[in-house]
Design an enzyme around this catalytic site. Structure first.
Site, PDB file in Angstrom:
ATOM      1  N   CYS A   1     -15.050  -1.061  15.444  1.00  0.00           N
ATOM      2  CA  CYS A   1     -14.169  -0.799  14.297  1.00  0.00           C
ATOM      3  C   CYS A   1     -13.557   0.587  14.504  1.00  0.00           C
ATOM      4  CB  CYS A   1     -14.934  -0.857  12.978  1.00  0.00           C
ATOM      5  SG  CYS A   1     -13.949  -0.222  11.595  1.00  0.00           S
TER       6      CYS A   1
ATOM      7  N   ASP B   1      -2.488  10.063   8.899  1.00  0.00           N
ATOM      8  CA  ASP B   1      -2.069   8.844   9.588  1.00  0.00           C
ATOM      9  C   ASP B   1      -1.337   9.227  10.871  1.00  0.00           C
ATOM     10  OD1 ASP B   1      -1.488   5.666   8.489  1.00  0.00           O
ATOM     11  OD2 ASP B   1      -0.409   6.388  10.254  1.00  0.00           O
TER      12      ASP B   1
ATOM     13  N   HIS C   1     -18.538   0.497   5.824  1.00  0.00           N
ATOM     14  CA  HIS C   1     -17.597  -0.492   6.361  1.00  0.00           C
ATOM     15  C   HIS C   1     -17.476  -1.672   5.397  1.00  0.00           C
ATOM     16  CE1 HIS C   1     -15.295  -2.658   9.454  1.00  0.00           C
ATOM     17  NE2 HIS C   1     -15.787  -3.709   8.827  1.00  0.00           N
TER      18      HIS C   1
ATOM     19  N   ASN D   1      -3.418  -1.929   1.658  1.00  0.00           N
ATOM     20  CA  ASN D   1      -2.906  -3.216   2.133  1.00  0.00           C
ATOM     21  C   ASN D   1      -4.083  -4.149   2.330  1.00  0.00           C
ATOM     22  OD1 ASN D   1      -0.277  -2.175   2.235  1.00  0.00           O
ATOM     23  ND2 ASN D   1      -0.596  -1.369   4.292  1.00  0.00           N
TER      24      ASN D   1
ATOM     25  N   HIS E   1     -10.833  -2.300   8.115  1.00  0.00           N
ATOM     26  CA  HIS E   1     -11.827  -1.442   7.438  1.00  0.00           C
ATOM     27  C   HIS E   1     -11.068  -0.878   6.239  1.00  0.00           C
ATOM     28  CE1 HIS E   1     -15.106   1.929   7.760  1.00  0.00           C
ATOM     29  NE2 HIS E   1     -14.479   2.069   6.594  1.00  0.00           N
TER      30      HIS E   1
ATOM     31  N   HIS F   1      -9.103   0.886   3.556  1.00  0.00           N
ATOM     32  CA  HIS F   1      -8.554   2.245   3.541  1.00  0.00           C
ATOM     33  C   HIS F   1      -7.404   2.305   2.555  1.00  0.00           C
ATOM     34  CE1 HIS F   1      -6.445  -0.122   6.591  1.00  0.00           C
ATOM     35  NE2 HIS F   1      -5.375   0.587   6.292  1.00  0.00           N
TER      36      HIS F   1
ATOM     37  N   HIS G   1      -3.812   4.486   1.596  1.00  0.00           N
ATOM     38  CA  HIS G   1      -2.778   5.410   2.052  1.00  0.00           C
ATOM     39  C   HIS G   1      -2.409   6.327   0.885  1.00  0.00           C
ATOM     40  CE1 HIS G   1      -1.581   2.881   5.641  1.00  0.00           C
ATOM     41  NE2 HIS G   1      -2.190   1.966   4.907  1.00  0.00           N
TER      42      HIS G   1
HETATM   43  P1  AMP Z   1      -2.744  -0.685   7.476  1.00  0.00           P
HETATM   44  O1  AMP Z   1      -1.523  -1.192   8.197  1.00  0.00           O
HETATM   45  O2  AMP Z   1      -2.610  -0.623   6.001  1.00  0.00           O
HETATM   46  O3  AMP Z   1      -3.999  -1.416   7.929  1.00  0.00           O
HETATM   47  O4  AMP Z   1      -2.896   0.832   7.911  1.00  0.00           O
HETATM   48  C1  AMP Z   1      -3.478   1.232   9.097  1.00  0.00           C
HETATM   49  C2  AMP Z   1      -2.943   2.613   9.370  1.00  0.00           C
HETATM   50  O5  AMP Z   1      -3.765   3.232  10.348  1.00  0.00           O
HETATM   51  C3  AMP Z   1      -1.506   2.637   9.927  1.00  0.00           C
HETATM   52  O6  AMP Z   1      -0.675   3.353   9.022  1.00  0.00           O
HETATM   53  C4  AMP Z   1      -1.659   3.347  11.273  1.00  0.00           C
HETATM   54  O7  AMP Z   1      -0.586   4.205  11.555  1.00  0.00           O
HETATM   55  C5  AMP Z   1      -2.962   4.094  11.093  1.00  0.00           C
HETATM   56  N1  AMP Z   1      -3.695   4.389  12.323  1.00  0.00           N
HETATM   57  C6  AMP Z   1      -3.999   3.527  13.317  1.00  0.00           C
HETATM   58  N2  AMP Z   1      -4.721   4.149  14.264  1.00  0.00           N
HETATM   59  C7  AMP Z   1      -4.879   5.436  13.834  1.00  0.00           C
HETATM   60  C8  AMP Z   1      -5.544   6.571  14.373  1.00  0.00           C
HETATM   61  N3  AMP Z   1      -6.209   6.535  15.536  1.00  0.00           N
HETATM   62  N4  AMP Z   1      -5.496   7.728  13.674  1.00  0.00           N
HETATM   63  C9  AMP Z   1      -4.825   7.800  12.504  1.00  0.00           C
HETATM   64  N5  AMP Z   1      -4.196   6.749  11.937  1.00  0.00           N
HETATM   65  C10 AMP Z   1      -4.230   5.585  12.604  1.00  0.00           C
END
Ligand code: AMP
Length: 114
Positions: free
Chosen positions: A4, A30, A46, A87, A98, A100, A102
């Site tokens: 993950c 992000d 998780h 989302n 996982h 999260h 924004h």
């Molecule tokens: P979601 O599309 O809502 O699942 O959001 C996932 C978010 O994680 C996206 O906005 C990506 O840009 C962000 N993301 C993916 N990998 C990383 C990372 N290694 N560090 C920081 N953000 C990340």
């Protein structure tokens, strides 16, 4: 959880730009920001998505929003305003499995929600 991305970030196995952390959440910038302030607030536990926030796990949602208020303050968007979204699933365009949230701010965000 193994394999993950966000568990690995929380564990420090993958680098991140940390913004805030407490007992319940870890927050970092992000990698592909959609606004001048774009912070991901990730529960340490998780959980797959928002649907898991039920029963005793619902407390985590409160902890996330408590952290969001602190992060907004820290990032200087508390007065100007900000948005917190999560989302969920395929149609919600969830790309990391996982839970999260924004936190977006630092500019006038679109009224459109899709
Ligand atoms: P979601 O599309 O809502 O699942 O959001 C996932 C978010 O994680 C996206 O906005 C990506 O840009 C962000 N993301 C993916 N990998 C990383 C990372 N290694 N560090 C920081 N953000 C990340």
């Amino acid at each position: 959880m193994e394999d993950c991305l966000f568990c690995s970030i929380i564990a420090g196995k993958i680098p991140s730009a940390k913004v805030y952390e407490d007992e319940y959440v870890y927050a970092f910038r992000d990698i592909n920001p959609q606004a001048p302030v774009h912070v991901l607030i990730v529960p340490r536990e998780h959980l797959q998505d928002a649907k898991a926030l039920k029963g005793e796990k619902a407390l985590i949602a409160a902890k996330v929003f408590e952290a969001a208020g602190r992060i907004a303050e820290q990032e200087g968007v508390s007065e100007t305003g900000f948005r917190v979204i999560t989302n969920c699933g395929h149609d919600g365009c969830q790309s990391v499995q996982h839970l999260h949230f924004h936190l977006l701010g630092g500019k006038q965000l679109s009224e459109k929600m899709d």
